[in-house]
Design a protein around this motif. Structure first.
Motif, short mmCIF file in Angstrom:
data_model
loop_
_atom_site.label_atom_id
_atom_site.label_comp_id
_atom_site.label_asym_id
_atom_site.label_seq_id
_atom_site.Cartn_x
_atom_site.Cartn_y
_atom_site.Cartn_z
N SER A 15 37.24 33.83 36.18
CA SER A 15 37.60 34.38 37.49
C SER A 15 37.40 33.28 38.53
CB SER A 15 36.70 35.58 37.82
OG SER A 15 36.71 35.83 39.20
N THR A 16 38.37 33.10 39.40
CA THR A 16 38.22 32.07 40.46
C THR A 16 37.03 32.42 41.36
OG1 THR A 16 39.83 33.24 41.84
CG2 THR A 16 40.66 31.39 40.52
N GLN A 34 43.89 33.51 34.95
CA GLN A 34 42.50 33.97 34.84
C GLN A 34 42.37 34.77 33.54
OE1 GLN A 34 40.57 34.83 39.05
NE2 GLN A 34 42.31 36.18 38.72
N ARG A 38 39.09 39.84 38.07
CA ARG A 38 38.47 41.11 38.48
C ARG A 38 39.18 41.71 39.68
NH1 ARG A 38 33.80 38.09 37.83
NH2 ARG A 38 33.45 37.77 40.05
N GLY A 39 39.34 43.04 39.68
CA GLY A 39 39.81 43.76 40.85
C GLY A 39 38.65 44.52 41.46
N ARG A 40 38.93 45.30 42.49
CA ARG A 40 37.87 46.10 43.09
C ARG A 40 37.54 47.28 42.18
NH1 ARG A 40 38.98 48.61 47.84
NH2 ARG A 40 41.22 48.30 47.75
N TRP A 45 42.01 42.44 36.86
CA TRP A 45 43.19 41.98 37.61
C TRP A 45 44.05 41.20 36.63
CZ3 TRP A 45 45.20 43.47 42.02
CH2 TRP A 45 46.23 42.72 42.58
N LYS A 108 52.15 47.94 44.78
CA LYS A 108 51.14 46.96 45.16
C LYS A 108 51.61 45.54 44.84
CE LYS A 108 46.19 46.09 44.65
NZ LYS A 108 44.88 46.73 44.63
N GLY A 111 46.04 41.97 46.18
CA GLY A 111 44.77 42.60 46.55
C GLY A 111 43.70 41.55 46.79
N ILE A 112 42.59 42.02 47.33
CA ILE A 112 41.49 41.13 47.72
C ILE A 112 40.18 41.67 47.15
CG2 ILE A 112 40.13 40.31 49.70
CD1 ILE A 112 42.71 40.48 51.35
N TYR A 124 41.75 36.37 46.30
CA TYR A 124 42.98 37.16 46.44
C TYR A 124 43.98 36.85 45.35
CZ TYR A 124 44.94 33.16 49.22
OH TYR A 124 45.35 31.94 49.70
C1 BTN Z 1 42.07 44.48 43.96
O1 BTN Z 1 43.03 44.86 44.65
O2 BTN Z 1 41.56 45.23 43.11
C2 BTN Z 1 41.52 43.11 44.19
C3 BTN Z 1 42.17 42.08 43.33
C4 BTN Z 1 41.63 40.68 43.55
C5 BTN Z 1 42.18 39.70 42.55
C6 BTN Z 1 41.79 38.28 42.86
S1 BTN Z 1 42.65 37.09 41.88
C7 BTN Z 1 41.60 35.84 42.48
C8 BTN Z 1 40.20 36.41 42.57
N1 BTN Z 1 39.51 36.29 41.30
C9 BTN Z 1 39.27 37.46 40.73
O3 BTN Z 1 38.70 37.63 39.64
N2 BTN Z 1 39.73 38.45 41.53
C10 BTN Z 1 40.31 37.93 42.74
#
Ligand code: BTN
Length: 236
Positions: A15-16, A34, A38-40, A45, A108, A111-112, A124
């Motif tokens: 993950s970045t 990646q 990961r997402g929220r 992700w 969508k 995301g962030i 992001y």
């Molecule tokens: C979401 O909407 O659930 C958030 C998604 C965020 C994805 C980005 S990709 C770069 C950074 N590294 C990750 O592991 N997640 C964020």
């Protein structure tokens, strides 16, 4: 203007956000792929090579003239910055869904994920090219390529989103919070929207009134106005 000049590119990382967490303020991590994006809210992700932008930026809102408010508005500011940057790079106007999801119509686009330790890592993801999304995502996501009918330059989207992130970070540091909130209002168009969310006492619904000074969503439910600080929102 804060310059994000320390930009590190990787062909593949887990993950970045994890790489960025080891770096100082202003560092940027970009990966082509990646393997554990990961997402929220514990989601993964989808981050295949070649088709998305996966970026993490290290910010220090604690340096703001008003650290408490800047910290609470960091993810709102980041959402506005991405909408600004995508429009500058491609002409596409995206819509923000509280707090900071990027949408085109009901799909969508990006995301962030902000994760705080000593600094705040703002990660992001933006879907750039059409990809073979897993079946559970296929009807719910879109990409810049699908929306524009052409594949935009990933470098342009990276450059413009970083420039916009830098400008909004300067707003946070200087305490220009109204500019951030007004930017969010203009791009979310949320007032009056019917929404649903899971509260501590079950499923709730109401109509959006506004965004609060601290980034909470203000929703009228029955006679009361509720402040939503953290929840997954559904547009009805
Ligand atoms: C979401 O909407 O659930 C958030 C998604 C965020 C994805 C980005 S990709 C770069 C950074 N590294 C990750 O592991 N997640 C964020």
């Amino acid at each position: 203007m804060t310059a994000f000049s320390d930009i590190r590119f990787f062909p593949a990382v887990g993950s970045t956000n994890d790489v960025a967490a080891t770096l100082p303020e202003g560092a940027v991590v970009v990966a082509d792929e990646q393997t554990a994006g990961r997402g929220r809210r514990g989601h993964t992700w989808f981050s295949p090579p070649g088709s998305g932008l996966y970026v993490s930026v290290v910010l220090a809102p604690s340096r703001s003239v008003d650290p408490r408010r800047a910290t609470s508005l960091t993810t709102i500011a980041a959402g506005v910055a991405l909408a600004d940057g995508i429009e500058a790079a491609t002409g596409l106007r995206v819509r923000l869904k509280w707090p900071n999801d990027l949408y085109v119509a009901r799909r969508k686009l990006g995301g962030i994920l902000a994760e705080a330790s000593e600094s705040v890592v703002v990660g992001y993801g933006i879907n750039i090219g059409e990809a073979s999304y897993p079946p559970e995502l296929r009807d719910r996501v879109t990409s810049l390529e699908s929306e524009l009918g052409r594949l935009p330059s990933r470098d342009d989207v990276l450059a413009e989103t970083l420039a916009a992130m830098s400008a909004r970070y300067d707003d946070l540091l200087a305490g220009r919070f109204d500019a951030i909130l007004n930017g969010w209002r203009a791009r979310a168009n949320a007032a009056g929207l019917a929404v649903e969310w899971d509260g501590p006492n079950g499923r709730r619904s109401g109509r959006v009134v506004d965004i609060g000074d601290d980034g909470a969503l203000l929703v009228k439910s029955g006679c009361a106005v509720e402040r939503i600080v953290a929840a997954e929102l559904t547009w009805l």
